[in-house]
Design a protein around this motif. Structure first.
Motif, PDB file in Angstrom:
ATOM      1  N   VAL A   7      15.723  31.524  39.337  1.00 27.00           N
ATOM      2  CA  VAL A   7      16.338  30.410  40.065  1.00 27.00           C
ATOM      3  C   VAL A   7      17.752  31.098  40.518  1.00 27.00           C
ATOM      4  N   LEU A   8      18.120  30.645  41.650  1.00 26.42           N
ATOM      5  CA  LEU A   8      19.410  31.512  42.337  1.00 26.42           C
ATOM      6  C   LEU A   8      20.624  30.416  42.471  1.00 26.42           C
ATOM      7  N   ASP A   9      20.447  29.185  42.316  1.00 21.31           N
ATOM      8  CA  ASP A   9      21.695  28.324  42.288  1.00 21.31           C
ATOM      9  C   ASP A   9      22.121  27.968  40.952  1.00 21.31           C
ATOM     10  N   SER A  10      23.342  27.900  40.756  1.00 21.01           N
ATOM     11  CA  SER A  10      23.736  27.553  39.366  1.00 21.01           C
ATOM     12  C   SER A  10      24.897  26.575  39.799  1.00 21.01           C
ATOM     13  N   VAL A  11      25.160  25.534  38.966  1.00 20.92           N
ATOM     14  CA  VAL A  11      26.272  24.727  39.030  1.00 20.92           C
ATOM     15  C   VAL A  11      27.580  25.181  38.016  1.00 20.92           C
ATOM     16  N   LEU A  12      28.480  25.976  38.433  1.00 28.86           N
ATOM     17  CA  LEU A  12      29.555  26.372  37.779  1.00 28.86           C
ATOM     18  C   LEU A  12      30.649  25.153  37.386  1.00 28.86           C
ATOM     19  N   THR A  13      30.935  25.036  35.773  1.00 30.57           N
ATOM     20  CA  THR A  13      31.776  24.304  35.530  1.00 30.57           C
ATOM     21  C   THR A  13      33.059  24.818  35.098  1.00 30.57           C
ATOM     22  N   CYS A  14      34.392  24.468  35.461  1.00 31.78           N
ATOM     23  CA  CYS A  14      35.677  25.248  35.093  1.00 31.78           C
ATOM     24  C   CYS A  14      36.070  24.681  33.864  1.00 31.78           C
ATOM     25  N   PRO A  15      36.091  25.271  32.760  1.00 29.36           N
ATOM     26  CA  PRO A  15      36.565  24.956  31.436  1.00 29.36           C
ATOM     27  C   PRO A  15      37.897  24.475  31.473  1.00 29.36           C
ATOM     28  N   THR A  41      42.355  28.267  38.868  1.00 26.49           N
ATOM     29  CA  THR A  41      41.997  29.053  37.871  1.00 26.49           C
ATOM     30  C   THR A  41      40.914  30.280  37.985  1.00 26.49           C
ATOM     31  N   VAL A  42      41.171  31.319  37.662  1.00 24.37           N
ATOM     32  CA  VAL A  42      40.477  32.638  37.894  1.00 24.37           C
ATOM     33  C   VAL A  42      39.672  32.572  36.694  1.00 24.37           C
ATOM     34  N   LEU A  43      38.392  32.376  36.777  1.00 18.53           N
ATOM     35  CA  LEU A  43      37.363  32.466  35.633  1.00 18.53           C
ATOM     36  C   LEU A  43      36.686  33.919  35.395  1.00 18.53           C
ATOM     37  N   ARG A  44      36.715  34.337  34.179  1.00 15.10           N
ATOM     38  CA  ARG A  44      36.073  35.678  33.784  1.00 15.10           C
ATOM     39  C   ARG A  44      34.960  35.472  32.704  1.00 15.10           C
ATOM     40  N   PRO A  45      34.214  36.309  32.738  1.00 12.82           N
ATOM     41  CA  PRO A  45      33.143  36.268  31.590  1.00 12.82           C
ATOM     42  C   PRO A  45      33.538  36.045  30.159  1.00 12.82           C
ATOM     43  N   LYS A  46      32.949  35.241  29.439  1.00 11.42           N
ATOM     44  CA  LYS A  46      33.378  35.225  28.126  1.00 11.42           C
ATOM     45  C   LYS A  46      32.924  36.531  27.200  1.00 11.42           C
ATOM     46  N   PHE A  56      29.553  29.974  32.322  1.00 15.29           N
ATOM     47  CA  PHE A  56      29.825  28.803  32.834  1.00 15.29           C
ATOM     48  C   PHE A  56      28.988  28.172  33.700  1.00 15.29           C
ATOM     49  N   GLY A  57      28.032  28.524  33.985  1.00 13.86           N
ATOM     50  CA  GLY A  57      27.083  27.947  34.948  1.00 13.86           C
ATOM     51  C   GLY A  57      25.664  27.197  34.182  1.00 13.86           C
ATOM     52  N   SER A  58      25.151  26.424  34.971  1.00 10.45           N
ATOM     53  CA  SER A  58      24.046  25.611  34.418  1.00 10.45           C
ATOM     54  C   SER A  58      22.789  26.440  34.339  1.00 10.45           C
ATOM     55  N   VAL A  59      22.791  27.648  34.921  1.00 12.79           N
ATOM     56  CA  VAL A  59      21.654  28.746  34.940  1.00 12.79           C
ATOM     57  C   VAL A  59      22.203  29.996  34.713  1.00 12.79           C
ATOM     58  N   LYS A  60      21.532  30.656  34.051  1.00  8.87           N
ATOM     59  CA  LYS A  60      21.941  32.289  33.540  1.00  8.87           C
ATOM     60  C   LYS A  60      21.553  32.933  34.923  1.00  8.87           C
ATOM     61  N   CYS A  61      22.574  34.163  34.943  1.00  8.50           N
ATOM     62  CA  CYS A  61      22.135  35.057  36.351  1.00  8.50           C
ATOM     63  C   CYS A  61      20.774  35.618  36.220  1.00  8.50           C
ATOM     64  N   PRO A  62      20.209  36.003  37.500  1.00  3.02           N
ATOM     65  CA  PRO A  62      18.878  36.287  37.529  1.00  3.02           C
ATOM     66  C   PRO A  62      18.590  37.646  36.690  1.00  3.02           C
ATOM     67  N   PRO A  63      19.148  38.495  36.442  1.00  5.61           N
ATOM     68  CA  PRO A  63      18.476  39.717  35.496  1.00  5.61           C
ATOM     69  C   PRO A  63      18.491  39.168  33.973  1.00  5.61           C
ATOM     70  N   VAL A  64      19.325  38.108  33.734  1.00  2.00           N
ATOM     71  CA  VAL A  64      19.183  37.506  32.430  1.00  2.00           C
ATOM     72  C   VAL A  64      18.143  36.480  32.315  1.00  2.00           C
ATOM     73  N   GLN A  65      17.824  36.031  33.320  1.00  5.62           N
ATOM     74  CA  GLN A  65      16.532  34.886  33.370  1.00  5.62           C
ATOM     75  C   GLN A  65      15.377  35.876  33.456  1.00  5.62           C
ATOM     76  N   MET A  66      15.545  37.050  33.836  1.00  5.38           N
ATOM     77  CA  MET A  66      14.047  37.863  34.034  1.00  5.38           C
ATOM     78  C   MET A  66      13.887  38.509  32.746  1.00  5.38           C
ATOM     79  N   ALA A  67      15.122  38.564  31.848  1.00  4.29           N
ATOM     80  CA  ALA A  67      14.847  39.365  30.498  1.00  4.29           C
ATOM     81  C   ALA A  67      15.132  40.767  30.886  1.00  4.29           C
TER      82      ALA A  67
END
Length: 75
Positions: A7-15, A41-46, A56-67
Motif C-alpha cells: 500500500v503506498l498511501d498512508s494517513v499521517l497523524t500529528c501527535p 511541527t516537524v515530525l521525526r521517527p520514534k 505516525f502513519g496508518s500504514v507502515k512504509c513499503p519495505p516494512v510491509q514487504m518484510a
C-alpha cells in the motif's frame, strides 16, 4: 505464489495537534522528516522506527510491509 503489492498511501497523524493528512509514501527511501500542515511541527521517527510513516502513519512504509526491512537506513 503471487506477491502482494505494498500500500503506498498512508494517513499521517500529528501527535501534537491531531491533524491528519493522507500522503503518498516513497518506495525508494525513508522519509525522516515531515512538517505538519496544521501546527508546523516537524515530525521525526520514534526510536526504533525507520521513518515517519512507521511512527505516525496508518500504514507502515513499503519495505516494512514487504518484510524486507529498510534498505536506506538499515532497519
Amino acid at each position: 505464489m503471487t506477491a502482494v503489492a505494498p500500500v503506498l498511501d498512508s494517513v499521517l497523524t500529528c501527535p501534537h495537534c491531531g491533524h491528519t493528512r493522507q500522503e503518498f509514501m516513497p518506495t525508494d527511501a525513508c522519509q525522516f522528516f515531515y512538517e505538519c500542515m496544521h501546527c508546523k511541527t516537524v515530525l521525526r521517527p520514534k526510536p526504533g522506527d525507520c521513518c515517519v510513516f512507521c511512527s505516525f502513519g496508518s500504514v507502515k512504509c513499503p519495505p516494512v510491509q514487504m518484510a524486507r526491512g529498510c534498505a536506506s537506513c538499515g532497519s
